[in-house]
Every structure is written in structure tokens, then in C-alpha cells.
Design an enzyme around this catalytic site. Structure first.
Site, PDB file in Angstrom:
ATOM      1  N   GLY A  27       0.775  -1.241   0.000  1.00 25.00           N
ATOM      2  CA  GLY A  27       0.000   0.000   0.000  1.00 25.00           C
ATOM      3  C   GLY A  27       0.804   1.288   0.000  1.00 25.00           C
ATOM      4  CB  SER A  28       4.147   2.364  -1.156  1.00 27.06           C
ATOM      5  OG  SER A  28       4.250   2.084  -2.526  1.00 27.06           O
ATOM      6  CG  MET A  69      -1.813  -8.284  -6.290  1.00 26.06           C
ATOM      7  SD  MET A  69      -1.070  -7.563  -7.752  1.00 26.06           S
ATOM      8  CE  MET A  69      -0.324  -9.013  -8.453  1.00 26.06           C
ATOM      9  CG  ASN A  87      -4.236  -0.535 -12.310  1.00 24.20           C
ATOM     10  OD1 ASN A  87      -4.001  -0.714 -11.103  1.00 24.20           O
ATOM     11  ND2 ASN A  87      -3.607  -1.204 -13.258  1.00 24.20           N
ATOM     12  CG  HIS A  93       1.314  -1.553 -15.350  1.00 28.78           C
ATOM     13  ND1 HIS A  93       1.183  -2.803 -14.760  1.00 28.78           N
ATOM     14  CD2 HIS A  93       2.226  -1.697 -16.337  1.00 28.78           C
ATOM     15  CE1 HIS A  93       1.994  -3.656 -15.375  1.00 28.78           C
ATOM     16  NE2 HIS A  93       2.637  -3.006 -16.339  1.00 28.78           N
ATOM     17  CD  GLU A  98       4.392   2.576  -9.264  1.00 28.23           C
ATOM     18  OE1 GLU A  98       3.358   2.232  -8.683  1.00 28.23           O
ATOM     19  OE2 GLU A  98       5.324   1.784  -9.494  1.00 28.23           O
TER      20      GLU A  98
HETATM   21  C1  GRF Z   1       2.937  -0.739  -7.716  1.00 25.46           C
HETATM   22  O1  GRF Z   1       4.165  -0.865  -8.383  1.00 25.46           O
HETATM   23  C2  GRF Z   1       1.833  -0.521  -8.707  1.00 25.46           C
HETATM   24  O2  GRF Z   1       2.235   0.192  -9.840  1.00 25.46           O
HETATM   25  C3  GRF Z   1       1.452  -1.929  -9.095  1.00 25.46           C
HETATM   26  O3  GRF Z   1       1.562  -2.671  -7.916  1.00 25.46           O
HETATM   27  C4  GRF Z   1       2.508  -2.045  -7.051  1.00 25.46           C
HETATM   28  C5  GRF Z   1       1.811  -1.803  -5.756  1.00 25.46           C
HETATM   29  O4  GRF Z   1       2.666  -1.275  -4.782  1.00 25.46           O
HETATM   30  N1  GRF Z   1       0.128  -1.964  -9.687  1.00 25.46           N
HETATM   31  P1  GRF Z   1       2.083  -0.599  -3.486  1.00 25.46           P
HETATM   32  O5  GRF Z   1       1.204  -1.641  -2.803  1.00 25.46           O
HETATM   33  O6  GRF Z   1       1.307   0.601  -3.898  1.00 25.46           O
HETATM   34  O7  GRF Z   1       3.285  -0.264  -2.662  1.00 25.46           O
END
Ligand code: GRF
Length: 219
Positions: free
Chosen positions: A13-14, A93, A110, A112, A177
Site C-alpha cells: 500500500g505505498s 491483485m 489503476n 502500472h 508512481e
Molecule cells: C505498484 O508498483 C503498482 O504500480 C502496481 O503494484 C505495485 C503496488 O505497490 N500496480 P504498493 O502496494 O502501492 O506499494
């Protein structure tokens, strides 16, 4: 009125934390994180959300097995209860049925870790390294039934070095991100992003003179 957002997670969950932080940081942020929903009770992100004072919910997907529609009905009930208007997937997921995606079309984002349409699916960092690209990055896009595809709302780029491993590249892209997901949500929630067929157009769109060149060649 702030738009009510649900963040869906399965893991650390970052990105979720970056969205929560941005929404809490400024009064004029056009969205509030109304709930964080995980499909796994052990997702580390749940504790981070609680610590930030954001309500959490767990809708376990495992008991539903292959019954995706059954899981989505339970998820939708939670979204309805929380009066959710927009969804941000952040490391969620679980694939959705076309009918759930259709229901939320234009209202579900979303992120990615690649410059889509390159390297969708699993191990995008490894895919980028195997392809030998010199620039990679992250993409925020609207969700459509096809995985890691859909109208692109925002992208951010990083250089790729010959010394990168999937881990170091992923670390660098993760920083991007955390920067672009809140910005993209701001655009969507404030009505500054609109869909024209398969293309997303934004009022923030402007060509900048910035270049990212990789590798940099010395004089
Ligand atoms: C991130 O790299 C996101 O782009 C991908 O899954 C990862 C999730 O990381 N869809 P986090 O849980 O947000 O740290």
C-alpha cells in the site's frame, strides 16, 4: 463537494499511502479517501491506512474461489455502503469481470509501473530490462476489461541504466508512481479529465520543453 474515493489494495500500500497523504495535505484536494478496501486480511497497507485515520474494510476474495461475480457483489455492497464515486486500484491483485469494469468505466483508475502500452502484466520491470529500453516509467490509466490497458490519464518517466536490476528500477519508478497517482486523481476528481472514445484528454495537457535523454553522453 469532495468526490468519495475507495482505494483497493492487496499488499503493502505505498501508492495508497501517497494518495491518502495528498488528500489530507490540502483543503482544495478534490477527493477524500472514504475507505481502503483489501481483498486480503493480511495486507500490510491496512495498518498504514488505519494509522492515517482512514476507514478500512476487508472483502476476502479467497472464499469466492473462481466466483468473481460473487466477490464483486460483496465488494460492490461495501462500495455502496461507503457511497463511493471513484475507485483507485493500488496494487490490487484480482482481475474483474467485464460487467464490474463496465459499471465503473470512467470512474476506476489503476497504476502500472511501465510506460503502457509497453510491458503490461507481470514483472514489468524485468520486461523493461530484457527489452533493453533506456527510459521506463509509470502509467495511471482508466480500467477496461483488458489487463493493464485503457485510456491513459498520466505518465511519468525515469531513465534506465545498464546497472539497474528489477529492484533498483522498481524503486525509482515507485517514486514516480507516488508523484503521479495523486496528481491523476486530482485531475479526475476535479473534472479536468474527460474521455473521448479510447483517449483521455486533460485540461492540464501542454507540451513542455523538458527532455529526458538516456543515456547521457558526456562532452
Ligand atoms: C505498484 O508498483 C503498482 O504500480 C502496481 O503494484 C505495485 C503496488 O505497490 N500496480 P504498493 O502496494 O502501492 O506499494
Amino acid at each position: 463537494m469532495k468526490r468519495r474515493v475507495a482505494i483497493l489494495i492487496s499488499g503493502r500500500g505505498s501508492n495508497m499511502a501517497a494518495l491518502i497523504k495528498a488528500a489530507a495535505a490540502s483543503h482544495d484536494f478534490p477527493a477524500e479517501i472514504a475507505v481502503v478496501i483489501s481483498n486480503r486480511a493480511d495486507a500490510a497497507g491496512l495498518e498504514k491506512a488505519k494509522a492515517a485515520g482512514v476507514p478500512t474494510a476487508v472483502v476476502e476474495s479467497k472464499p469466492f474461489g473462481k466466483d468473481r461475480a460473487g466477490f464483486e457483489a460483496a465488494l460492490q455492497a461495501t462500495l455502496d455502503e461507503c457511497r463511493i464515486e471513484l475507485i483507485c486500484l493500488a496494487g490490487f491483485m484480482r482481475l474483474f469481470t467485464a460487467s464490474f469494469v463496465q459499471r465503473w468505466y470512467g470512474r476506476m483508475l489503476n497504476i502500472h509501473p511501465s510506460l503502457l502500452p509497453s510491458f503490461p502484466g507481470l514483472d514489468p520491470h524485468g520486461q523493461a530490462l530484457s527489452a533493453g529500453v533506456k527510459i521506463s516509467g509509470a502509467t495511471v490509466h482508466f480500467v477496461i476489461p483488458e489487463t493493464d490497458a485503457g485510456p491513459i490519464l498520466m505518465q511519468g518517466a525515469v531513465s534506465v541504466s545498464d546497472h539497474d536490476s528489477a529492484d533498483t528500477l522498481s524503486e525509482r519508478i515507485l517514486e514516480v508512481e507516488h508523484r503521479i497517482y495523486p496528481d491523476a486523481l486530482r485531475l479526475l476528481a476535479s473534472g479536468q479529465a474527460r474521455l473521448e472514445g479510447d483517449i483521455c484528454k486533460t485540461v492540464a495537457s501542454a507540451a513542455s520543453g523538458n527532455f529526458l535523454i538516456s543515456p547521457v553522453v558526456g562532452e
